[in-house]
Design a protein around this motif. Structure first.
Motif, mmCIF file in Angstrom:
data_model
loop_
_atom_site.group_PDB
_atom_site.id
_atom_site.type_symbol
_atom_site.label_atom_id
_atom_site.label_comp_id
_atom_site.label_asym_id
_atom_site.label_seq_id
_atom_site.Cartn_x
_atom_site.Cartn_y
_atom_site.Cartn_z
ATOM 1 N N GLY A 244 82.799 -35.425 -27.423
ATOM 2 C CA GLY A 244 83.173 -34.742 -28.567
ATOM 3 C C GLY A 244 82.065 -33.626 -28.825
ATOM 4 O O GLY A 244 81.039 -34.406 -29.256
ATOM 5 N N HIS A 245 82.333 -32.481 -29.321
ATOM 6 C CA HIS A 245 81.225 -31.606 -29.675
ATOM 7 C C HIS A 245 81.790 -30.312 -30.155
ATOM 8 O O HIS A 245 83.024 -29.947 -30.062
ATOM 9 C CB HIS A 245 80.437 -31.260 -28.348
ATOM 10 C CG HIS A 245 81.368 -30.169 -27.442
ATOM 11 N ND1 HIS A 245 81.925 -30.873 -26.575
ATOM 12 C CD2 HIS A 245 81.230 -29.060 -27.107
ATOM 13 C CE1 HIS A 245 82.555 -29.804 -25.676
ATOM 14 N NE2 HIS A 245 82.036 -28.683 -26.298
ATOM 15 N N ALA A 246 80.857 -29.621 -30.750
ATOM 16 C CA ALA A 246 81.506 -28.203 -31.275
ATOM 17 C C ALA A 246 80.322 -27.298 -30.249
ATOM 18 O O ALA A 246 79.356 -27.537 -30.083
ATOM 19 C CB ALA A 246 81.156 -27.802 -32.737
ATOM 20 N N ASP A 247 80.553 -26.143 -30.148
ATOM 21 C CA ASP A 247 80.139 -25.280 -29.094
ATOM 22 C C ASP A 247 78.840 -24.398 -29.994
ATOM 23 O O ASP A 247 79.140 -23.868 -31.347
ATOM 24 C CB ASP A 247 80.898 -24.131 -28.376
ATOM 25 C CG ASP A 247 81.915 -24.795 -27.383
ATOM 26 O OD1 ASP A 247 81.704 -25.999 -27.320
ATOM 27 O OD2 ASP A 247 83.024 -24.087 -27.009
ATOM 28 N N ASN A 248 77.948 -24.337 -28.978
ATOM 29 C CA ASN A 248 76.875 -23.092 -29.541
ATOM 30 C C ASN A 248 77.246 -21.625 -29.116
ATOM 31 O O ASN A 248 76.674 -21.165 -28.159
ATOM 32 C CB ASN A 248 75.487 -23.599 -28.889
ATOM 33 C CG ASN A 248 74.489 -22.709 -29.253
ATOM 34 O OD1 ASN A 248 74.404 -21.990 -30.414
ATOM 35 N ND2 ASN A 248 73.394 -22.457 -28.417
ATOM 36 N N TYR A 300 86.026 -29.449 -33.215
ATOM 37 C CA TYR A 300 85.174 -30.288 -32.299
ATOM 38 C C TYR A 300 86.397 -30.740 -30.986
ATOM 39 O O TYR A 300 87.472 -30.713 -31.273
ATOM 40 C CB TYR A 300 85.471 -31.827 -32.984
ATOM 41 C CG TYR A 300 84.234 -32.371 -32.833
ATOM 42 C CD1 TYR A 300 82.723 -32.365 -33.119
ATOM 43 C CD2 TYR A 300 84.448 -34.127 -32.386
ATOM 44 C CE1 TYR A 300 81.942 -33.123 -32.948
ATOM 45 C CE2 TYR A 300 83.433 -35.081 -32.295
ATOM 46 C CZ TYR A 300 82.244 -34.454 -32.504
ATOM 47 O OH TYR A 300 81.049 -35.338 -32.103
ATOM 48 N N HIS A 301 85.749 -30.807 -29.622
ATOM 49 C CA HIS A 301 86.918 -30.972 -28.804
ATOM 50 C C HIS A 301 86.086 -31.816 -27.853
ATOM 51 O O HIS A 301 84.668 -31.953 -27.682
ATOM 52 C CB HIS A 301 87.122 -29.536 -28.096
ATOM 53 C CG HIS A 301 85.898 -28.652 -27.876
ATOM 54 N ND1 HIS A 301 85.371 -28.149 -28.810
ATOM 55 C CD2 HIS A 301 85.335 -28.248 -26.522
ATOM 56 C CE1 HIS A 301 84.311 -27.098 -28.284
ATOM 57 N NE2 HIS A 301 84.553 -27.449 -26.978
ATOM 58 N N ARG A 302 86.684 -32.277 -26.456
ATOM 59 C CA ARG A 302 86.170 -33.124 -25.508
ATOM 60 C C ARG A 302 87.087 -33.035 -24.412
ATOM 61 O O ARG A 302 88.243 -32.671 -24.352
ATOM 62 C CB ARG A 302 85.954 -34.570 -26.073
ATOM 63 C CG ARG A 302 87.485 -35.260 -26.149
ATOM 64 C CD ARG A 302 87.296 -36.719 -26.448
ATOM 65 N NE ARG A 302 88.680 -37.307 -26.391
ATOM 66 C CZ ARG A 302 88.940 -38.333 -26.743
ATOM 67 N NH1 ARG A 302 87.783 -39.407 -27.010
ATOM 68 N NH2 ARG A 302 90.294 -39.129 -26.543
HETATM 69 NI NI NI Z 1 83.104 -26.931 -25.731
#
Ligand code: NI
Ligand code: OGA
Length: 377
Positions: A244-248, A300-302
Protein backbone atom coordinates in the motif's frame (compact mmCIF):
# COMPACT_ATOMS: atom_id res chain seq x y z
CA UNK A 1 6.62 -21.97 5.09
CA UNK A 2 4.24 -23.48 7.60
CA UNK A 3 2.02 -22.15 10.39
CA UNK A 4 1.93 -18.59 11.62
CA UNK A 5 4.37 -19.27 14.45
CA UNK A 6 6.88 -21.00 12.23
CA UNK A 7 6.70 -18.09 9.81
CA UNK A 8 7.41 -15.51 12.52
CA UNK A 9 10.20 -17.64 13.97
CA UNK A 10 11.83 -18.00 10.57
CA UNK A 11 11.53 -14.24 10.08
CA UNK A 12 13.24 -13.47 13.38
CA UNK A 13 16.17 -15.79 12.87
CA UNK A 14 17.56 -15.12 9.40
CA UNK A 15 20.19 -12.61 8.33
CA UNK A 16 18.01 -10.21 6.40
CA UNK A 17 20.70 -7.81 5.19
CA UNK A 18 22.82 -10.67 3.97
CA UNK A 19 19.90 -12.24 2.09
CA UNK A 20 18.89 -8.90 0.57
CA UNK A 21 22.42 -8.34 -0.67
CA UNK A 22 22.64 -11.84 -2.10
CA UNK A 23 19.32 -11.39 -3.90
CA UNK A 24 20.39 -7.99 -5.26
CA UNK A 25 23.77 -9.27 -6.42
CA UNK A 26 22.11 -11.94 -8.58
CA UNK A 27 20.67 -9.07 -10.71
CA UNK A 28 17.91 -11.32 -11.98
CA UNK A 29 15.11 -10.15 -9.69
CA UNK A 30 12.02 -12.10 -8.71
CA UNK A 31 11.85 -13.54 -12.23
CA UNK A 32 15.25 -15.16 -11.54
CA UNK A 33 13.85 -16.89 -8.43
CA UNK A 34 10.87 -18.19 -10.36
CA UNK A 35 13.12 -19.43 -13.18
CA UNK A 36 15.29 -21.25 -10.63
CA UNK A 37 12.11 -22.99 -9.42
CA UNK A 38 12.84 -21.99 -5.82
CA UNK A 39 10.41 -23.70 -3.50
CA UNK A 40 8.14 -21.33 -1.58
CA UNK A 41 9.15 -17.71 -1.27
CA UNK A 42 12.37 -16.52 0.40
CA UNK A 43 12.03 -14.84 3.82
CA UNK A 44 12.95 -11.39 2.48
CA UNK A 45 9.51 -11.30 0.78
CA UNK A 46 7.45 -12.53 3.72
CA UNK A 47 5.36 -10.00 5.61
CA UNK A 48 5.22 -10.53 9.37
CA UNK A 49 1.93 -11.56 10.93
CA UNK A 50 1.91 -8.19 12.72
CA UNK A 51 2.00 -6.36 9.39
CA UNK A 52 -0.61 -8.64 7.90
CA UNK A 53 -2.92 -8.24 10.89
CA UNK A 54 -3.09 -4.52 10.11
CA UNK A 55 -4.54 -5.21 6.65
CA UNK A 56 -7.90 -3.79 5.73
CA UNK A 57 -10.71 -6.04 4.55
CA UNK A 58 -11.48 -6.49 0.89
CA UNK A 59 -14.68 -4.91 -0.23
CA UNK A 60 -17.73 -6.14 -2.04
CA UNK A 61 -16.50 -7.53 -5.39
CA UNK A 62 -19.15 -5.58 -7.28
CA UNK A 63 -18.01 -2.15 -6.19
CA UNK A 64 -15.80 -0.44 -8.77
CA UNK A 65 -14.39 2.94 -9.74
CA UNK A 66 -16.13 5.00 -12.46
CA UNK A 67 -15.34 4.35 -16.13
CA UNK A 68 -15.40 7.67 -17.97
CA UNK A 69 -15.82 8.04 -21.73
CA UNK A 70 -13.94 11.15 -22.85
CA UNK A 71 -14.50 10.47 -26.56
CA UNK A 72 -16.50 13.60 -27.22
CA UNK A 73 -14.42 16.21 -25.42
CA UNK A 74 -14.07 19.26 -27.64
CA UNK A 75 -16.85 18.21 -30.01
CA UNK A 76 -19.48 20.26 -28.26
CA UNK A 77 -19.15 22.54 -25.29
CA UNK A 78 -22.07 20.86 -23.57
CA UNK A 79 -20.47 17.45 -23.64
CA UNK A 80 -17.10 18.84 -22.47
CA UNK A 81 -18.76 20.47 -19.47
CA UNK A 82 -20.49 17.19 -18.67
CA UNK A 83 -17.23 15.22 -18.85
CA UNK A 84 -15.46 17.78 -16.66
CA UNK A 85 -18.22 17.30 -14.11
CA UNK A 86 -18.02 13.51 -14.35
CA UNK A 87 -14.23 13.50 -13.92
CA UNK A 88 -14.38 15.95 -11.07
CA UNK A 89 -16.98 14.01 -9.14
CA UNK A 90 -15.07 10.73 -9.71
CA UNK A 91 -11.94 12.53 -8.52
CA UNK A 92 -13.56 13.76 -5.33
CA UNK A 93 -15.29 10.52 -4.50
CA UNK A 94 -12.65 8.00 -5.59
CA UNK A 95 -9.39 9.68 -6.58
CA UNK A 96 -9.06 6.86 -9.12
CA UNK A 97 -10.97 6.31 -12.36
CA UNK A 98 -10.70 4.49 -15.68
CA UNK A 99 -10.87 6.34 -19.00
CA UNK A 100 -12.10 4.89 -22.27
CA UNK A 101 -12.15 6.46 -25.75
CA UNK A 102 -8.93 8.26 -24.85
CA UNK A 103 -7.76 8.32 -28.48
CA UNK A 104 -4.69 6.11 -27.93
CA UNK A 105 -4.79 3.19 -30.39
CA UNK A 106 -5.78 0.02 -28.55
CA UNK A 107 -3.19 -2.03 -30.40
CA UNK A 108 -0.51 0.32 -29.01
CA UNK A 109 -1.71 -0.46 -25.46
CA UNK A 110 -1.42 -4.15 -26.22
CA UNK A 111 2.00 -3.73 -27.85
CA UNK A 112 3.23 -1.77 -24.81
CA UNK A 113 2.21 -4.54 -22.43
CA UNK A 114 3.65 -7.25 -24.69
CA UNK A 115 6.87 -5.38 -25.49
CA UNK A 116 7.70 -4.54 -21.88
CA UNK A 117 6.83 -8.06 -20.72
CA UNK A 118 9.36 -9.32 -23.26
CA UNK A 119 12.04 -7.17 -21.63
CA UNK A 120 11.70 -9.23 -18.44
CA UNK A 121 11.42 -12.52 -20.29
CA UNK A 122 14.53 -12.09 -22.42
CA UNK A 123 17.86 -13.68 -21.73
CA UNK A 124 19.07 -12.95 -18.16
CA UNK A 125 22.55 -11.86 -19.27
CA UNK A 126 21.15 -9.14 -21.55
CA UNK A 127 18.83 -7.93 -18.82
CA UNK A 128 21.58 -7.83 -16.17
CA UNK A 129 23.35 -5.01 -18.01
CA UNK A 130 20.49 -2.73 -17.04
CA UNK A 131 20.34 -3.79 -13.37
CA UNK A 132 21.12 -0.85 -11.06
CA UNK A 133 20.10 1.10 -7.94
CA UNK A 134 21.57 4.39 -9.09
CA UNK A 135 18.31 6.35 -9.07
CA UNK A 136 20.21 9.66 -9.11
CA UNK A 137 22.04 9.39 -12.37
CA UNK A 138 20.76 6.43 -14.41
CA UNK A 139 18.06 7.25 -16.90
CA UNK A 140 17.14 3.70 -17.91
CA UNK A 141 17.46 0.84 -15.47
CA UNK A 142 16.01 -2.40 -14.22
CA UNK A 143 15.82 -3.53 -10.57
CA UNK A 144 13.64 -5.34 -8.08
CA UNK A 145 12.07 -3.10 -5.36
CA UNK A 146 13.47 0.46 -5.37
CA UNK A 147 13.21 0.44 -1.56
CA UNK A 148 14.63 -3.09 -1.10
CA UNK A 149 16.98 -2.05 1.72
CA UNK A 150 14.46 0.29 3.45
CA UNK A 151 11.36 -1.84 3.76
CA UNK A 152 10.28 -4.62 6.15
CA UNK A 153 9.29 -7.01 3.40
CA UNK A 154 10.23 -6.97 -0.27
CA UNK A 155 7.50 -7.07 -2.91
CA UNK A 156 7.05 -9.81 -5.50
CA UNK A 157 7.90 -7.76 -8.59
CA UNK A 158 10.65 -6.47 -10.90
CA UNK A 159 10.65 -3.10 -12.65
CA UNK A 160 12.04 -1.36 -15.71
CA UNK A 161 12.46 2.37 -15.11
CA UNK A 162 12.86 5.24 -17.56
CA UNK A 163 13.46 8.51 -15.75
CA UNK A 164 13.65 12.02 -17.22
CA UNK A 165 13.44 14.06 -14.03
CA UNK A 166 17.01 15.28 -14.50
CA UNK A 167 16.80 15.83 -18.25
CA UNK A 168 13.60 17.89 -18.43
CA UNK A 169 11.65 15.14 -20.14
CA UNK A 170 14.30 14.31 -22.74
CA UNK A 171 15.28 10.73 -23.41
CA UNK A 172 18.07 9.36 -25.59
CA UNK A 173 16.40 6.52 -27.55
CA UNK A 174 19.75 4.71 -27.73
CA UNK A 175 19.62 4.13 -23.97
CA UNK A 176 16.35 2.18 -24.15
CA UNK A 177 16.48 -1.63 -24.29
CA UNK A 178 16.27 -2.59 -27.99
CA UNK A 179 13.54 -5.16 -27.30
CA UNK A 180 11.01 -2.49 -26.30
CA UNK A 181 12.56 0.79 -27.51
CA UNK A 182 10.08 1.63 -30.28
CA UNK A 183 7.01 0.78 -28.32
CA UNK A 184 8.11 2.84 -25.29
CA UNK A 185 8.84 5.89 -27.49
CA UNK A 186 5.45 5.63 -29.17
CA UNK A 187 3.58 5.06 -25.90
CA UNK A 188 5.29 7.99 -24.15
CA UNK A 189 4.39 10.30 -27.04
CA UNK A 190 0.72 9.49 -26.69
CA UNK A 191 0.65 9.49 -22.90
CA UNK A 192 2.20 12.97 -22.65
CA UNK A 193 -0.69 14.33 -24.72
CA UNK A 194 -3.27 12.30 -22.85
CA UNK A 195 -1.92 13.49 -19.48
CA UNK A 196 -2.04 17.13 -20.59
CA UNK A 197 -5.63 16.53 -21.61
CA UNK A 198 -6.58 15.09 -18.22
CA UNK A 199 -4.77 17.96 -16.46
CA UNK A 200 -6.83 20.39 -18.55
CA UNK A 201 -10.11 18.73 -17.58
CA UNK A 202 -9.05 18.71 -13.91
CA UNK A 203 -8.05 22.40 -14.08
CA UNK A 204 -11.50 23.20 -15.47
CA UNK A 205 -13.13 21.14 -12.72
CA UNK A 206 -11.19 23.14 -10.13
CA UNK A 207 -12.36 26.41 -11.70
CA UNK A 208 -8.81 27.29 -12.79
CA UNK A 209 -7.53 28.39 -16.17
CA UNK A 210 -7.59 25.22 -18.37
CA UNK A 211 -3.78 25.39 -18.73
CA UNK A 212 -3.08 25.88 -15.03
CA UNK A 213 -2.20 22.35 -13.88
CA UNK A 214 -0.67 21.49 -17.23
CA UNK A 215 1.74 24.40 -16.91
CA UNK A 216 2.74 23.28 -13.44
CA UNK A 217 3.11 19.60 -14.23
CA UNK A 218 3.89 19.62 -17.93
CA UNK A 219 4.99 16.11 -18.66
CA UNK A 220 7.78 17.27 -20.94
CA UNK A 221 9.54 18.82 -17.97
CA UNK A 222 10.06 15.54 -16.13
CA UNK A 223 8.32 12.22 -16.06
CA UNK A 224 9.01 8.60 -15.11
CA UNK A 225 7.87 5.50 -16.93
CA UNK A 226 7.89 2.37 -14.79
CA UNK A 227 6.99 -1.02 -16.14
CA UNK A 228 6.28 -3.61 -13.45
CA UNK A 229 6.50 -7.35 -13.92
CA UNK A 230 4.76 -9.46 -11.25
CA UNK A 231 5.61 -13.16 -11.70
CA UNK A 232 3.13 -15.80 -10.53
CA UNK A 233 3.78 -16.36 -6.83
CA UNK A 234 3.89 -19.78 -5.12
CA UNK A 235 2.73 -18.33 -1.76
CA UNK A 236 0.68 -15.25 -2.64
CA UNK A 237 -0.91 -14.90 0.80
CA UNK A 238 2.49 -14.22 2.45
CA UNK A 239 3.57 -11.27 0.32
CA UNK A 240 2.36 -8.47 -1.96
CA UNK A 241 3.05 -7.37 -5.52
CA UNK A 242 3.35 -3.77 -4.39
CA UNK A 243 2.51 -2.75 -0.84
CA UNK A 244 0.00 0.00 0.00
CA UNK A 245 1.30 3.44 -0.98
CA UNK A 246 0.51 6.84 -2.46
CA UNK A 247 2.34 7.95 -5.61
CA UNK A 248 5.05 10.58 -5.94
CA UNK A 249 3.46 12.46 -8.84
CA UNK A 250 1.01 15.11 -9.96
CA UNK A 251 -0.99 12.45 -11.73
CA UNK A 252 -0.25 8.82 -12.63
CA UNK A 253 -1.55 7.09 -15.76
CA UNK A 254 -1.62 3.35 -15.39
CA UNK A 255 -1.96 0.62 -17.98
CA UNK A 256 -2.57 -2.93 -16.73
CA UNK A 257 -3.05 -6.28 -18.40
CA UNK A 258 -5.96 -8.65 -17.74
CA UNK A 259 -4.57 -10.51 -14.69
CA UNK A 260 -5.94 -8.15 -12.02
CA UNK A 261 -4.75 -7.60 -8.46
CA UNK A 262 -4.69 -3.79 -8.26
CA UNK A 263 -6.73 -2.47 -5.34
CA UNK A 264 -7.44 0.95 -3.88
CA UNK A 265 -8.31 1.82 -0.30
CA UNK A 266 -11.82 3.27 -0.34
CA UNK A 267 -13.67 3.96 2.92
CA UNK A 268 -11.22 1.70 4.74
CA UNK A 269 -11.73 -1.28 2.45
CA UNK A 270 -9.76 -2.57 -0.54
CA UNK A 271 -11.67 -2.22 -3.80
CA UNK A 272 -10.50 -4.04 -6.95
CA UNK A 273 -9.66 -2.06 -10.07
CA UNK A 274 -11.05 -4.55 -12.53
CA UNK A 275 -9.06 -4.77 -15.77
CA UNK A 276 -10.76 -3.12 -18.76
CA UNK A 277 -8.62 -3.82 -21.82
CA UNK A 278 -9.41 -0.56 -23.61
CA UNK A 279 -8.95 1.68 -20.57
CA UNK A 280 -6.23 3.76 -18.99
CA UNK A 281 -6.40 4.29 -15.24
CA UNK A 282 -5.85 7.76 -13.80
CA UNK A 283 -4.96 8.50 -10.19
CA UNK A 284 -3.54 11.44 -8.27
CA UNK A 285 -0.22 11.60 -6.50
CA UNK A 286 0.93 13.45 -3.41
CA UNK A 287 2.12 16.51 -5.36
CA UNK A 288 -1.40 17.14 -6.70
CA UNK A 289 -2.88 16.63 -3.24
CA UNK A 290 -0.53 19.26 -1.79
CA UNK A 291 -0.95 21.89 -4.53
CA UNK A 292 -4.75 21.54 -4.50
CA UNK A 293 -4.63 21.91 -0.70
CA UNK A 294 -6.38 18.53 -0.25
CA UNK A 295 -9.17 19.14 -2.80
CA UNK A 296 -7.90 16.25 -4.95
CA UNK A 297 -6.45 13.51 -2.79
CA UNK A 298 -3.88 10.87 -3.53
CA UNK A 299 -5.41 7.48 -2.80
CA UNK A 300 -3.60 4.60 -1.16
CA UNK A 301 -3.34 1.56 -3.46
CA UNK A 302 -1.54 -1.78 -3.76
CA UNK A 303 -1.24 -4.89 -5.91
CA UNK A 304 -1.75 -8.27 -4.28
CA UNK A 305 0.44 -11.21 -5.25
CA UNK A 306 -1.29 -13.94 -7.23
CA UNK A 307 -0.70 -17.58 -8.04
CA UNK A 308 -1.44 -16.75 -11.67
CA UNK A 309 0.77 -14.59 -13.79
CA UNK A 310 2.94 -12.92 -14.82
CA UNK A 311 1.06 -9.63 -14.51
CA UNK A 312 2.46 -6.68 -16.47
CA UNK A 313 1.65 -3.00 -15.90
CA UNK A 314 3.04 0.36 -16.95
CA UNK A 315 2.81 3.34 -14.60
CA UNK A 316 3.54 6.77 -16.06
CA UNK A 317 4.21 9.51 -13.51
CA UNK A 318 3.97 13.23 -14.25
CA UNK A 319 6.54 14.42 -11.73
CA UNK A 320 8.03 17.77 -12.72
CA UNK A 321 11.64 18.76 -13.20
CA UNK A 322 14.19 17.77 -10.55
CA UNK A 323 16.69 20.49 -11.46
CA UNK A 324 14.21 23.34 -11.65
CA UNK A 325 14.25 25.64 -8.65
CA UNK A 326 10.51 26.24 -9.09
CA UNK A 327 8.65 26.44 -5.80
CA UNK A 328 5.44 24.45 -5.44
CA UNK A 329 2.78 24.89 -2.78
CA UNK A 330 -0.99 25.19 -2.46
CA UNK A 331 -2.38 27.08 -5.51
CA UNK A 332 -3.40 30.62 -4.47
CA UNK A 333 -6.77 30.42 -6.26
CA UNK A 334 -7.68 27.36 -4.20
CA UNK A 335 -6.97 28.91 -0.82
CA UNK A 336 -8.60 31.79 1.04
CA UNK A 337 -8.82 33.28 4.50
CA UNK A 338 -11.44 30.68 5.41
CA UNK A 339 -9.53 27.93 3.68
CA UNK A 340 -5.87 28.68 4.40
CA UNK A 341 -2.97 26.64 2.98
CA UNK A 342 -2.37 23.40 4.88
CA UNK A 343 1.02 22.77 3.27
CA UNK A 344 4.31 24.58 3.01
CA UNK A 345 6.27 25.19 -0.19
CA UNK A 346 8.74 22.70 -1.63
CA UNK A 347 10.71 21.91 -4.79
CA UNK A 348 10.52 18.78 -6.95
CA UNK A 349 14.07 17.98 -5.86
CA UNK A 350 13.00 18.04 -2.20
CA UNK A 351 9.91 15.85 -2.58
CA UNK A 352 11.71 13.38 -4.85
CA UNK A 353 14.69 13.06 -2.51
CA UNK A 354 12.27 12.54 0.37
CA UNK A 355 10.44 9.85 -1.63
CA UNK A 356 13.64 7.87 -2.25
CA UNK A 357 14.68 8.14 1.42
CA UNK A 358 11.56 6.34 2.63
CA UNK A 359 10.07 2.91 2.14
CA UNK A 360 7.24 3.04 -0.40
CA UNK A 361 4.46 2.78 2.20
CA UNK A 362 5.87 5.62 4.33
CA UNK A 363 5.83 8.31 1.67
CA UNK A 364 3.05 10.68 2.78
CA UNK A 365 1.93 14.29 2.59
CA UNK A 366 2.24 14.94 6.35
CA UNK A 367 5.93 15.78 6.00
CA UNK A 368 4.89 18.86 3.96
CA UNK A 369 2.18 20.09 6.38
CA UNK A 370 2.72 23.57 7.79
CA UNK A 371 1.86 22.34 11.28
CA UNK A 372 3.98 19.23 11.06
CA UNK A 373 6.93 18.99 13.44
CA UNK A 374 10.12 18.51 11.44
CA UNK A 375 11.12 14.85 11.58
CA UNK A 376 14.69 15.45 10.69
CA UNK A 377 14.48 14.51 7.01
NI1 NI B 1 1.27 3.54 -7.25
C1 OGA C 1 2.94 2.19 -8.94
C2 OGA C 1 1.72 1.35 -8.87
C3 OGA C 1 0.35 -0.40 -9.79
C4 OGA C 1 0.38 -1.48 -10.81
O1 OGA C 1 3.82 1.89 -9.75
O2 OGA C 1 3.02 3.18 -8.19
O3 OGA C 1 0.90 1.60 -8.02
O4 OGA C 1 -0.70 -1.92 -11.20
N1 OGA C 1 1.54 0.36 -9.75
O5 OGA C 1 1.46 -1.90 -11.19
Amino acid sequence: MGSQNTIDEALSSYDRINDLKAFDEEKTGVKGLVDAETEGIPSIFVRSSKDRSKDFETCDENLSVPIIDIGQVGQSNDRTAEIVKEIFSASKEWGFFQVVNHGIPLNLLKKTIDGTRMFHEQDAETKKEYYSRDFQSKRVMYYSNHDLFNSNAANWRDSLYVNTLHTAGEIDPQELPPICKDVILEYVNHILKFGDHILMLLSMGLGLDPEHLGNLAKGKKGWSFINHYYPACPEPELTLGINGHADNSFITILLQDQIGGLQILHQNKWVNITPVSSALIVNFGNILQIITNDVLKSVYHRVIAKSVGPRTSVAFFFRGNFSSKKIYGPIKELTSKENPPIYRDFTIEEITTYFFSKSLGEFGTDHFKLQHPRDGN
